[in-house]
Scaffold this motif. Structure first.
Motif, mmCIF file in Angstrom:
data_model
loop_
_atom_site.group_PDB
_atom_site.id
_atom_site.type_symbol
_atom_site.label_atom_id
_atom_site.label_comp_id
_atom_site.label_asym_id
_atom_site.label_seq_id
_atom_site.Cartn_x
_atom_site.Cartn_y
_atom_site.Cartn_z
ATOM 1 N N LYS A 231 1.749 3.018 -1.810
ATOM 2 C CA LYS A 231 0.636 3.656 -1.098
ATOM 3 C C LYS A 231 0.879 5.154 -0.938
ATOM 4 O O LYS A 231 -0.029 5.972 -1.121
ATOM 5 N N GLN A 235 -1.339 8.448 -2.460
ATOM 6 C CA GLN A 235 -1.802 9.593 -1.670
ATOM 7 C C GLN A 235 -1.362 10.904 -2.312
ATOM 8 O O GLN A 235 -2.132 11.879 -2.357
ATOM 9 N N ALA A 260 -3.914 -0.850 -3.647
ATOM 10 C CA ALA A 260 -4.533 -0.943 -2.322
ATOM 11 C C ALA A 260 -5.001 0.422 -1.829
ATOM 12 O O ALA A 260 -6.109 0.560 -1.292
ATOM 13 N N GLU A 261 -4.164 1.443 -2.012
ATOM 14 C CA GLU A 261 -4.527 2.778 -1.530
ATOM 15 C C GLU A 261 -5.663 3.382 -2.347
ATOM 16 O O GLU A 261 -6.546 4.051 -1.790
ATOM 17 N N GLN A 263 -8.055 1.722 -3.725
ATOM 18 C CA GLN A 263 -9.262 1.052 -3.234
ATOM 19 C C GLN A 263 -9.716 1.645 -1.904
ATOM 20 O O GLN A 263 -10.913 1.872 -1.686
ATOM 21 N N ASN A 264 -8.758 1.900 -1.019
ATOM 22 C CA ASN A 264 -9.090 2.485 0.289
ATOM 23 C C ASN A 264 -9.727 3.861 0.150
ATOM 24 O O ASN A 264 -10.553 4.261 0.983
ATOM 25 N N ARG A 265 -9.351 4.590 -0.894
ATOM 26 C CA ARG A 265 -9.856 5.951 -1.106
ATOM 27 C C ARG A 265 -11.083 5.979 -2.019
ATOM 28 O O ARG A 265 -11.532 7.049 -2.414
#
Length: 327
Positions: A231, A235, A260-261, A263-265
């Motif tokens: 993650k 970033q 996962a990160e 997708q979050n962004r």
């Protein structure tokens, strides 16, 4: 004549074979022969000894027996972190194979500290263990060579002197690169945990075969192995002005963190960035990540076979690319 120690079930004291001999009415030598499965013991006396052990509720300390024979029946498996599923799959194979031969496995977690690896080698020197398997290492190879005279050592990287079992990392990387290029990706990057390790060097050689206009030094990331570190890497990548359109990632956990990160962004996989992981464990399967299937359990099994073999033959294992929705 050595003295075998016994441990009492349910008692807090220890005794020796003289107690068993006295109870059975036989000599200490006879008790020792029974414990060691010596063939030249009359059945009547063998039964008396076994009955005496049962009556006194004693069990033999087999570690002492093995050490007296010059064998501990213990193999050490050395690797950096016990929490990494990649290493645990290799360990699982080693334990399975060792148990078939009535051997035990101990784990030595090193965190890539050379002094911890030296401690493992010193255990071999002092016969606390019968062999060492290095899944990965930090020590210079010449230092490890010096300990070969004390017992078998198996590496999981190709070398010119010690037995090894390894996966062709160059070929695995080429499979991933060729697949990405066939899908039209042109800005390909990859991650490594150590840029001076054997696997990292082999992957770098494969990456160097790309056309020059497809090689991006800024897309080679030295990063961790965990999901959290994945993650964090995502970033970092998203702060770059120039972004890769595909990544080949060190292992499943790290790749899952990236996925996962992203997708979050709001970064779509594979539309915005494609992902390929090494390992092909549960995380890549659950997340539908294209993965390089590595025969890790088989590596563990074969490494134990090499330790126990009188004529060790090194072996190269092959990988397989499992294509899923992330590419």
């Amino acid at each position: 004549m050595y003295e075998t120690r016994f441990i009492a079930r349910g008692n807090c004291f220890m005794s020796n074979i003289r107690d068993i001999a006295k109870e059975a009415g036989v000599s200490v030598t006879t008790v020792s022969r029974v414990i060691n499965n010596h063939p030249y013991v009359k059945e009547e006396k063998r039964n008396k000894v076994m009955q005496a052990m049962k009556t006194l509720n004693y069990i033999p300390n087999h570690l002492a027996v093995n050490l007296s024979r010059g064998k501990s029946r213990v193999i050490a498996v050395v690797f950096p972190w016990i929490t990494n599923p990649y290493y645990l799959r290799i360990l699982e194979g080693a334990i399975k194979q060792a148990s078939l031969h009535q051997y035990h496995i101990i784990v030595i977690e090193t965190h890539y500290k050379e002094d911890e690896e030296i401690k493992a080698l010193e255990m071999l020197k002092h016969r606390s263990i019968d062999g060492i398997i290095f899944i990965t290492k930090q020590l210079p190879i010449d230092v490890i060579y010096d300990y070969e005279k004390y017992g078998p050592i198996v590496l999981m990287e190709k070398n010119d002197h010690l037995p090894y079992i390894f996966i062709n990392q160059y070929a695995a990387m080429k499979k991933a690169l060729n697949h990405l290029m066939s899908e039209g990706y042109k800005k390909i990057g990859y991650t490594v945990h150590r840029n001076n390790g054997f696997s990292a060097n082999e992957r770098a050689k494969a990456y160097a075969t790309l056309p020059e206009d497809m090689q991006y030094k800024e897309f080679i990331y030295v990063s961790g192995l965990s999901l959290t570190e994945g993650k964090q890497l995502a970033q970092k990548i998203l702060k770059q002005m120039n972004l890769p359109d595909a990544l080949i990632v060190t292992n499943d956990a790290h790749c899952a963190g990236l996925y996962a990160e992203f997708q979050n962004r709001g970064i779509k996989v594979p539309e915005d960035i494609a992902l390929i992981s090494y390992e092909n464990g549960e995380l890549s399967q659950v997340n539908n990540i294209t993965s390089i299937d590595l025969p890790l359990a088989q590596m563990g099994e074969r490494s134990v076979e090499l330790i126990l073999s009188d004529s060790a033959t090194s072996e190269e294992l092959t990988s397989k690319l499992i294509i899923r929705k992330s590419t």
